[in-house]
Write a protein that holds these residues in place. Structure first.
Motif, PDB file in Angstrom:
ATOM      1  N   GLU A 144      27.661  72.454 101.727  1.00 52.90           N
ATOM      2  CA  GLU A 144      26.835  73.524 101.158  1.00 52.90           C
ATOM      3  C   GLU A 144      26.474  73.241  99.711  1.00 52.90           C
ATOM      4  N   VAL A 145      27.466  72.801  98.917  1.00 53.64           N
ATOM      5  CA  VAL A 145      27.209  72.523  97.500  1.00 53.64           C
ATOM      6  C   VAL A 145      26.258  71.344  97.347  1.00 53.64           C
ATOM      7  N   ARG A 146      26.497  70.275  98.102  1.00 53.63           N
ATOM      8  CA  ARG A 146      25.643  69.097  97.968  1.00 53.63           C
ATOM      9  C   ARG A 146      24.210  69.409  98.384  1.00 53.63           C
ATOM     10  N   GLU A 147      24.041  70.160  99.451  1.00 51.49           N
ATOM     11  CA  GLU A 147      22.679  70.503  99.887  1.00 51.49           C
ATOM     12  C   GLU A 147      21.982  71.402  98.868  1.00 51.49           C
ATOM     13  N   ASP A 188      18.595  70.327  97.140  1.00 53.79           N
ATOM     14  CA  ASP A 188      17.426  71.199  97.290  1.00 53.79           C
ATOM     15  C   ASP A 188      16.819  71.536  95.932  1.00 53.79           C
ATOM     16  N   SER A 189      17.681  71.834  94.957  1.00 57.62           N
ATOM     17  CA  SER A 189      17.184  72.123  93.609  1.00 57.62           C
ATOM     18  C   SER A 189      16.504  70.897  93.008  1.00 57.62           C
ATOM     19  N   ARG A 221      21.943  63.202 103.513  1.00 59.40           N
ATOM     20  CA  ARG A 221      22.672  64.468 103.634  1.00 59.40           C
ATOM     21  C   ARG A 221      23.162  64.730 105.054  1.00 59.40           C
ATOM     22  N   VAL A 222      22.318  64.413 106.053  1.00 57.57           N
ATOM     23  CA  VAL A 222      22.652  64.679 107.456  1.00 57.57           C
ATOM     24  C   VAL A 222      22.498  63.394 108.249  1.00 57.57           C
ATOM     25  N   LEU A 223      23.525  63.051 109.002  1.00 56.64           N
ATOM     26  CA  LEU A 223      23.541  61.812 109.774  1.00 56.64           C
ATOM     27  C   LEU A 223      23.726  62.132 111.248  1.00 56.64           C
ATOM     28  N   LEU A 224      22.851  61.592 112.094  1.00 58.95           N
ATOM     29  CA  LEU A 224      23.054  61.698 113.537  1.00 58.95           C
ATOM     30  C   LEU A 224      23.831  60.476 113.999  1.00 58.95           C
ATOM     31  N   GLY A 260      30.115  63.920 101.243  1.00 57.33           N
ATOM     32  CA  GLY A 260      29.549  65.215 101.581  1.00 57.33           C
ATOM     33  C   GLY A 260      28.396  65.116 102.556  1.00 57.33           C
ATOM     34  N   ILE A 261      28.432  64.151 103.455  1.00 58.83           N
ATOM     35  CA  ILE A 261      27.378  63.954 104.453  1.00 58.83           C
ATOM     36  C   ILE A 261      27.798  64.641 105.747  1.00 58.83           C
TER      37      ILE A 261
END
Length: 345
Positions: A34-37, A41-42, A62-65, A97-98
């Motif tokens: 949550e913090v990293r995203e 985003d900012s 941030r997001v890995l499949l 944080g991924i």
């Protein structure tokens, strides 16, 4: 003149400390997703992210499949290599944080179209595929509009990035050691695995070529699979046909699982290792340390493959270059000597 947005602005907008913002953007400390995203985003909204990307100074993953074949998913003694790779990847994602989105296929083959669909739905930044390098899958994933890395597999077409142990060099290293000890009749116990296993036979041959010795093609023995029971059955069948095992003084196994089965078959026939015959494995799984005798092997950096895959994805995200060529990254292996190898007698 308009003032450039800096890291303090990002931290203020995301309501975090300056150090937290720095860690989030550089992937240098474990943070909650949550913090990293929120920080990313900012940074994106304020224009800071694009500026840093152009300078290649930001970790944008941030997001890995994570796509896994069904046979690699169960945690068991037979899957120690796969699970060590997965555990290393999980730890590295936690540190950075991924968020991992897991996808496990229903069979041994992964459906590329299904992987692409889930990746888009989850807003993934990249895809990692474990243990599946079928050409159809690679062609399908190469068309995805995001970075793809095959881990523990190869892509001869060089359409996507790959990370694998240096199987060929590792095998050559082991055979060169056996040759240096005086072994010449070395049995190679293997199975019809993927290209990565074929590379271990290539290294077996390379060592003979380098020593200016003929490659003993007749010393190749194929098991039905990679499990210990397959190795045990193959050695027992060979001993039934030829008690001399083709005159072998050493056995090089394409996987530690096969070597463990080989050791059992030899022990059941009162053939002493390494006094009568040496046995060398490949992988360095934990059970090999506790076999009788302890198994000499080629150590594979399985716990480092995941981090290497993440680095390739981040490099591709940072480069933002559709013409960037595919990278093939091979991590070095080294020889671990225990009690199962000795000079021939």
């Amino acid at each position: 003149m308009e003032r450039k947005v800096n890291l303090k602005d990002v931290a203020r907008d995301a309501d975090v400390s300056l150090s937290t913002a720095s860690h989030a953007l550089n992937g240098t400390a474990p943070l909650t997703i949550e913090v990293r995203e929120r920080v990313l985003d900012s940074a994106k909204r304020l224009g800071y992210l694009d500026r840093r990307r152009k300078k290649a100074t930001i970790a944008a993953l941030r997001v890995l499949l994570l796509a896994i074949p069904g046979d690699a998913a169960p945690e068991s003694d037979l899957n120690l290599v796969s699970w060590t790779i997965l555990n290393g990847l999980r730890k590295e994602c936690e540190r950075r944080g991924i968020r991992i989105v897991p996808f496990v296929s229903t069979g041994r083959r992964i459906d590329g179209a299904e992987v692409r669909q889930i990746a888009l739905a989850e807003h993934a930044d990249g895809i990692v595929v474990l243990n599946d390098d079928q050409p159809e899958l690679i062609r399908s994933l190469a068309s995805a509009d995001m970075p793809v890395v095959i881990v523990n597999g190869e892509d001869p077409t060089m359409l996507v990035d790959t990370v694998t142990p240096e199987n060929r060099f590792g095998a050559r290293l082991g055979i060169e050691h056996l040759l240096a000890l005086g072994h010449r009749r070395i049995l190679h116990l293997t199975w019809k695995g993927r290209t990565t296993i074929q590379r271990r036979y290539d290294g077996f041959s390379d060592a003979y070529f380098a020593a200016q010795l003929p490659v003993p093609e007749e010393m190749l023995v194929e098991a039905e699979g990679y499990e210990p029971r397959h190795g045990e059955a193959a050695i027992n069948a060979l001993l039934d046909r030829d008690p001399t095992m083709k005159g072998a003084t050493a056995v090089f196994c394409a996987a530690d699982n096969l070597a463990l089965g080989c050791l059992k078959a030899l022990a059941d026939r009162d053939i002493r290792v390494p006094e009568a015959i040496s046995v060398l494995g490949f992988d360095d799984i934990v059970p090999g340390e506790f076999s009788r005798p302890p198994l000499s092997t080629i150590r594979v950096p399985t716990d480092k493959l995941g981090a290497a895959a993440l680095a390739l994805i981040e490099q591709r995200l940072i480069a933002n270059d559709p013409q960037r060529p595919a990278h093939r990254l091979e991590l070095g292996c080294h020889l671990v000597l225990r009690g199962s190898v000795a000079p021939p007698r």
